[in-house]
Design a protein around this motif. Structure first.
Motif, PDB file in Angstrom:
ATOM      1  N   ILE A 111     -21.921  61.369   2.315  1.00 48.56           N
ATOM      2  CA  ILE A 111     -20.856  61.494   3.239  1.00 48.56           C
ATOM      3  C   ILE A 111     -20.847  63.210   3.349  1.00 48.56           C
ATOM      4  CG2 ILE A 111     -18.743  61.845   4.077  1.00 48.56           C
ATOM      5  CD1 ILE A 111     -18.278  59.095   3.046  1.00 48.56           C
ATOM      6  N   ALA A 112     -21.332  63.796   4.420  1.00 46.33           N
ATOM      7  CA  ALA A 112     -21.564  65.256   4.451  1.00 46.33           C
ATOM      8  C   ALA A 112     -20.634  65.890   5.576  1.00 46.33           C
ATOM      9  CB  ALA A 112     -22.929  65.843   4.772  1.00 46.33           C
ATOM     10  N   THR A 113     -19.811  66.992   5.331  1.00 53.77           N
ATOM     11  CA  THR A 113     -19.163  67.548   6.166  1.00 53.77           C
ATOM     12  C   THR A 113     -19.341  69.010   6.489  1.00 53.77           C
ATOM     13  OG1 THR A 113     -17.494  68.360   4.925  1.00 53.77           O
ATOM     14  CG2 THR A 113     -17.178  66.222   5.652  1.00 53.77           C
ATOM     15  N   HIS A 171     -23.225  58.618  12.436  1.00 48.53           N
ATOM     16  CA  HIS A 171     -23.304  57.743  11.120  1.00 48.53           C
ATOM     17  C   HIS A 171     -24.946  57.290  11.430  1.00 48.53           C
ATOM     18  CE1 HIS A 171     -22.019  54.339  13.945  1.00 48.53           C
ATOM     19  NE2 HIS A 171     -22.946  53.475  13.008  1.00 48.53           N
ATOM     20  N   TRP A 175     -21.548  62.020   9.063  1.00 46.90           N
ATOM     21  CA  TRP A 175     -21.692  63.422   8.728  1.00 46.90           C
ATOM     22  C   TRP A 175     -20.401  63.558   9.625  1.00 46.90           C
ATOM     23  CZ3 TRP A 175     -22.380  66.386  13.430  1.00 46.90           C
ATOM     24  CH2 TRP A 175     -22.233  67.975  13.334  1.00 46.90           C
ATOM     25  N   VAL A 203     -25.794  57.301   6.028  1.00 43.64           N
ATOM     26  CA  VAL A 203     -25.418  58.702   5.982  1.00 43.64           C
ATOM     27  C   VAL A 203     -24.257  58.816   7.100  1.00 43.64           C
ATOM     28  CG1 VAL A 203     -26.117  61.119   6.488  1.00 43.64           C
ATOM     29  CG2 VAL A 203     -27.652  59.726   5.397  1.00 43.64           C
ATOM     30  N   GLY A 216     -18.528  67.159  11.632  1.00 42.64           N
ATOM     31  CA  GLY A 216     -18.838  68.721  11.795  1.00 42.64           C
ATOM     32  C   GLY A 216     -17.606  69.425  11.669  1.00 42.64           C
ATOM     33  N   THR A 274     -29.467  63.790   8.666  1.00 43.84           N
ATOM     34  CA  THR A 274     -28.509  63.428   9.480  1.00 43.84           C
ATOM     35  C   THR A 274     -28.910  62.892  11.132  1.00 43.84           C
ATOM     36  OG1 THR A 274     -27.770  65.480  10.518  1.00 43.84           O
ATOM     37  CG2 THR A 274     -26.825  64.695   8.502  1.00 43.84           C
ATOM     38  N   LEU A 319     -24.641  71.419   6.634  1.00 36.87           N
ATOM     39  CA  LEU A 319     -25.279  71.026   5.551  1.00 36.87           C
ATOM     40  C   LEU A 319     -26.532  71.510   4.916  1.00 36.87           C
ATOM     41  CD1 LEU A 319     -25.052  68.824   3.153  1.00 36.87           C
ATOM     42  CD2 LEU A 319     -26.325  67.134   4.987  1.00 36.87           C
ATOM     43  N   MET A 343     -30.568  69.628   7.139  1.00 36.09           N
ATOM     44  CA  MET A 343     -29.600  68.776   7.885  1.00 36.09           C
ATOM     45  C   MET A 343     -30.106  67.965   8.741  1.00 36.09           C
ATOM     46  SD  MET A 343     -26.195  70.066   9.608  1.00 36.09           S
ATOM     47  CE  MET A 343     -25.124  69.132  10.523  1.00 36.09           C
TER      48      MET A 343
END
Length: 614
Positions: free
Chosen positions: A146-148, A244, A254, A252, A256, A170, A151, A166
């Motif tokens: 999980i990325a916010t 996703h 993400w 994954v 933003g 993603t 990245l 990134m």
């Protein structure tokens, strides 16, 4: 005497044989029942060559959350701005009673041990190459990420590197990170893994802050204006701020936007969304009730605001009757059509008397007068209301329920393309709660359509293209589209043909057409359906559906998001006498739809979903 003794002996032998046979049959039946119970819970035995006991051991979720000094340094004198985001995920995971560990930049660069299966990277803007490679290895191995925010576009010293990392992990392309001017919203799609927590078309206003946007097919979340229109792009795919997907063998997610900067009213669904993201990437099953009956892709309510204009009301009623679809007309006593057929008649009030500037008692009086005037004209019951000039406040919701209404149409403060059921304590029954439905109807109306029209006057039927364009955006969201018109423009007898043209073209898209009352009744019913799911083992998922309504419900569908793609599905009922639902697996094998034609009042359905058992 000897003859008697011989006869007694000959009769004794068959009895013993029968007893032995009877006991043997009982043992076989008991064993069969036991095997059936096993088959309907944890799964088949090894001797049945379907499932081995060593597959019953499931790795529990353990989350690694990065607390990066590299990225904190980008905040200059306020590193707490970054650390607050790490703390947010720490508190979120802790409150969910999930095992976790805060990790440093060095730990990430050296690689995560096999006890972790989820990695959270909150706004990990600055990373070194060792960290990037460690993330890729971790996800390729089948773990979750999980990325916010941005990245890894910068190096460990926060010098610029690029968006390639990134994009690779993603799938998001053409990425930008900036602080937009003016009001900014994030819009959520329906029928996704998080739809148990977030309504279709949910709009969250984002305060001014740096956020990241890019291009991605079918995004979960996109950058929007207050009417669900994508900002600075022709489609949601141009302005994705949430996706996703998969990378290698892993999953994954993400986001933003900054997950901590929303208004307090929006934080609860966003917290639930973050929890569902952890469950999804860690390959736990997720379940949600479909937004509309018979798994319709979207819903449509035709709503005419005609006031006391009887000619417009009769033209609109005739149009709906000829099109053979339900709809709702908001009228005052002078605007009741003489022939209305199945059209719902709801109330509105004198626009010269604003609701918001009056106390609750005065609002109740106005609402009762509007309702009484229509019911005296032979309309009963009248349960819907449209606030004049689209103005209302919290006192209005209380006044509506006190005056006997069930719902109101909200065109000014819509924050979802669906119905919101507002609950508050009853004034007459201690402990009882009452409800009023709020229909989110913020889509552009006939005034907006005319303003955007570039064709000649008098208007042609291609003016209806504006409604079709807005509906397609709603269809993407899986929400409720309100085709709203007034008595001064397209609601006139001369122009109602344009609304009819839009309706006929919408029918070809096969949404669920319903009156405003029917939409509210469905959503109130849906909110009393409870679904739960958990993984029994690698090949079996238990799901339950409970109808808490005191009446039967038709047309309910449930979406089960599977932990792994499946090619073959078998359903097993755990309740005697329950008919198994029909089901359909999506082409990717990742989402199962179960269709329940009818749910009994206050009933339960519990089923096991067996995945790829040979």
């Amino acid at each position: 005497m000897p003859a008697t003794s011989t006869a007694s002996t000959s009769r004794g032998r068959p009895f013993g044989l029968y007893l032995l046979i009877w006991c043997s049959l009982l043992l076989v039946a008991s064993s069969g029942s036991y095997l059936t119970i096993i088959d309907q819970t944890v799964g088949a035995l090894p001797l049945m060559k379907r499932l081995y006991w060593n597959e019953l051991r499931e790795r529990s979720t353990k989350v690694a959350i990065l607390r990066s000094d590299y990225s904190a340094a980008r905040s200059g004198d306020h590193p707490e701005y970054y650390y607050d985001l790490s703390s947010y995920w720490q508190l979120l995971v802790y409150s969910d009673e999930t095992s976790f560990e805060m990790i440093t930049d060095k730990q990430l660069a050296e690689g995560l041990d096999k006890s972790f299966n989820v990695l959270v990277l909150p706004w990990a803007v600055c990373m070194n190459d060792q960290q990037r490679e460690s993330v890729l290895r971790f996800v390729r191995a089948g773990n979750g990420l999980i990325a916010t925010g941005p990245l890894g576009p910068r190096n460990a010293d926060c010098s610029w590197k690029g968006w390639e990392f990134m994009t690779e992990v993603t799938g998001v392309r053409e990425i930008e990170s900036f602080t937009p001017e003016g009001a900014t919203y994030a819009a959520w799609r329906g029928e996704q893994y998080f739809s148990g927590a977030v309504a279709p078309g949910m709009l969250v206003e984002l305060p001014p802050h740096e956020f990241t946007v890019g291009m991605a097919p079918a995004p979960d979340i996109y950058w929007s204006d207050a009417q669900w229109k994508p900002m600075e792009g022709s489609s949601a795919e141009d302005v994705a701020i949430g996706v996703h997907g998969s990378y290698g063998n892993g999953r994954v997610v993400w986001f933003g936007y900054n997950e901590r900067l929303t208004a307090a009213r929006d934080q609860k669904p966003l917290d639930a969304l973050a929890r569902d993201a952890i469950r999804w990437v860690s390959r736990q099953p997720l379940i949600a009730v479909a937004s509309w009956p018979h798994h319709a892709p979207a819903a449509v309510t035709v709503a005419g605001d005609v006031g006391d204009n009887r000619d417009a009301a009769e033209a609109a009623a005739a149009m709906l009757r000829d099109a053979k679809i339900p709809g709702t007309l908001f009228v005052s006593a002078g605007g009741v059509p003489r022939s209305r057929g199945a059209v719902e008649i709801a109330a509105t009030a004198d626009p010269a008397i604003p609701m918001v500037d009056r106390v609750v008692v005065a609002q109740i009086q106005t609402l009762r007068e509007a309702k009484s005037a229509l019911e005296q004209a032979g309309l009963s019951p009248v349960v819907g209301f449209k606030p004049p000039n689209d103005q209302w406040n919290l006192d209005t919701t209380v006044a509506l329920r006190s005056a006997g209404y069930q719902y109101f149409l909200d065109r000014s403060q819509s924050r979802r393309a669906a119905v919101e059921i507002i609950e508050f304590p009853s004034a007459t029954w201690f402990g009882k709660r009452v409800e009023v439905g709020r229909i989110g109807a913020g889509w552009p109306d006939d005034f907006d359509a005319v303003a955007r029209y570039k064709g000649p006057t008098p208007w042609r039927e291609d003016l209806a293209d504006a409604f079709l364009h807005d509906f397609e955006m709603n269809r993407f969201l899986g929400g409720l589209y309100t085709l709203h018109f007034g008595s001064q423009l397209l609601g006139t007898p001369q122009n109602i043909r344009i609304v009819r043209s839009a309706v006929e073209r919408l029918k070809a898209r096969q949404p669920w057409f319903a009156s405003a009352q029917e939409v509210v009744q469905w959503w109130a019913t849906r909110e009393k359906l409870r679904v739960e799911t958990h993984k029994v083992n690698q090949h079996r998922i238990r799901m339950s559906l409970v109808n808490r309504n005191r009446y039967e419900v038709d047309g309910v569908s449930v979406y089960l998001h599977l932990p792994v793609p499946a090619a073959k599905i078998r359903l097993i009922s755990e309740l005697i006498g329950k008919t198994l639902p029909a089901f359909e697996l999506d082409p990717l094998g990742e989402r199962l739809r179960l269709d329940f034609p009818r749910l009994g009042r206050e009933s339960s359905h519990v089923s096991l979903v067996a995945l790829d058992e040979s």
